[in-house]
Every structure is written in structure tokens, then in C-alpha cells.
Design an enzyme around this catalytic site. Sequence first.
Site, mmCIF file in Angstrom:
data_model
loop_
_atom_site.group_PDB
_atom_site.id
_atom_site.type_symbol
_atom_site.label_atom_id
_atom_site.label_comp_id
_atom_site.label_asym_id
_atom_site.label_seq_id
_atom_site.Cartn_x
_atom_site.Cartn_y
_atom_site.Cartn_z
ATOM 1 C CE LYS A 235 99.065 -29.445 -10.155
ATOM 2 N NZ LYS A 235 97.893 -29.755 -10.982
ATOM 3 C CD GLN B 252 104.758 -29.541 -4.374
ATOM 4 O OE1 GLN B 252 104.368 -29.789 -5.509
ATOM 5 N NE2 GLN B 252 105.512 -28.502 -4.118
ATOM 6 C CG ASP C 92 107.204 -34.812 -10.329
ATOM 7 O OD1 ASP C 92 107.444 -33.743 -10.908
ATOM 8 O OD2 ASP C 92 106.673 -34.894 -9.206
#
Length: 294
Positions: A52, A96, A119
Site C-alpha cells: 500500500k 489493519q 475501507d
Amino acid sequence: MQLLDGKKTSEDIKQEIAAEVQQMKINGEKVPHLAAVIVGTNGASLTYVGSKVRSCEQIGFESTLVSLPETITETELLSKIKELNEDGDLDGYIVQLPLPKHIDEQKILMAIDPDKDVDGFHPANFGKMALDMETFLPATPYGIMELLERYKVETAGKHTVVIGRSHIVGRPMSILMSRKGYPGDSTVTLTHSRTKNIEEFTKNADIIITALGVPNYLKADMVKEGVVVIDVGITRVEDASHPKGYVITGDVDFDEVSKKASFITPVPGGVGPMTIAMLLKNTLLARKLRSAKN
Ligand SMILES: Nc1nc(=O)c2c([nH]1)NC[C@@H]1CN(c3ccc(C(=O)N[C@@H](CCC(=O)O)C(=O)O)cc3)C=[N+]21
């Protein structure tokens, strides 16, 4: 059989985003800024967060990695979240998953500012998705929709069978495939660990989306000729003969199933890279929405 090449498609998308960022710079506008919060040091998590950060550099985004110790308390993590919510320079961030067991994941996700939730995991954004309102779509399902669209896979009136009901893949996938319009308009069956005779569903499916995490689960005798197969499973299987000590394996017995499929995603190089590209796309959207507000 046509390969749904997520690696190539994700590169195309990143190039499109990079071109937009270039234009933002020329216009003297602020470029998108994405942060990732990672708690502890899980190997697979580090790989994902690492790619990322590299992608951000590649397309001209600003990026911040917030690396926190495994031992951090829930209260400390919540105060870090508050800081990120209030950071005027930051457009979007992800926390995460999975988090260590002593931290309540739901509580953390609820604390993220929905406007920065790239997200798409916050209930406000999940609700907007279900109601067809503009929002951040969860990156993995969004990536799958994008692959279907770019390869012009027919979805209207098709029977789509989703395997797995997770909050981040299976459940949102079933909602998106049943939405009005393209890609969507599908008749969806959401199957899971309590489903009986799952082959009765998969054998009749026009499109199968597996998000189980069980290597080589979907076999050729479970699918019909011409099926479209999307493999979301990414499991590291130990293999001493490989330099890294493992191989990445999907939920699908690719060698056999690909002989019957009309379209199929490989693992690696399928859904995984698309997830990252769509996270970046969501971050670009976050930047645009924020600049429109101010
Ligand atoms: N808040 C949050 N958001 C996520 O989106 C999220 C998460 N937590 N936790 C972990 C999972 C997993 N995930 C992956 C993304 C890309 C690849 C990817 O690009 N995989 C490569 C292989 C990479 C390798 O070598 O391991 C491929 O499939 O080709 C894999 C896994 C995002 N996740």
C-alpha cells in the site's frame, strides 16, 4: 477461458489515479493523503501494508504508516484514532485487521470518522452502500465489481453464489451484486459454514465468488461449464521448496476449475492487487469530497 487479470487492471487504475494527482499538483491543489494503522507484526499484514505504501509513492499520494506495538491498550488506540480523525491534512485511513484479541474491533471501527473511512467498514458507510448512496465501498468487493465491469462480464439475471458471509467481503459482495444496474442485477445466494449441500448451489451458479480462506476448496466437479469464478482466498501455505518458505494459494483448484470456466481470477495477481487499487480510489474520493466541503 479468459483470465481476469487483477495485476494488470490494478496497474491501469493506478495510472488513471496518478494522472488525476498530476493534474491536482498542476492546479496547486492538495494531493490525497492516506494513513495505515498497523498493530503488531503479523507477516501477511506487513506485506499488505508495505505494498500500500509503495503504491502511494508510485501514484503521488502522501502516505503515513502508523506502527503500534502489539501491547497497546484499547484506550491508547482509541486516542490515536481521535488524533487521526482530527488531523486536517489526512484524507483517509485504515486500521489493519485483525486486531489483537484484547482490543474490541467493533469499538475501533465505530470510532473512525466515516468521512475518512476509506475501507468502508463503518456502519454509516455500510448502510449507505446498502441504500445505493455514494460512499466508500469496501475495497475487496469494489475491486471485484471493477474487474467484472472492465472485462464486460454479464451479471444481469445471472445466479451469483457467494461463499462466506464476512463483514468485509461476503456480506457486502452479496449486496453489491444484487443492486440495480451494472455490474449487479444478479440473483444472489449467500452461502456459509452452515449451508447444507453447498454443491447444489455452486453447480447451478453462473458466477461464484469464494471468500473462505480454505486452499483449493472449490473443485471442478462443483461447478458447471462456462462458470465465472472469483477467488478471494489468499492463504499462505508452507512450502520449503520456495525461496520465501510459502506459496500463496486461493480457495479454487485453479488448474482444474479453469478448464471449465469462462472467466477466472488467478491467485496471486487477481483480487488482491485490486483491493489495493480500490483503496487508493477511495482515498482520491475522500480528498475530493473534503475539498468540496471546504
Ligand atoms: N482494514 C483492513 N483493510 C483491508 O483491506 C485488509 C485488512 N484490514 N487486513 C488484511 C486484509 C488482506 N488484504 C490484502 C490486500 C491485498 C493483497 C494482495 O495484493 N495480495 C497479492 C499477494 C501478496 C503476497 O505476496 O502476500 C496477490 O493476491 O497477488 C492481499 C491481502 C487486505 N486486507
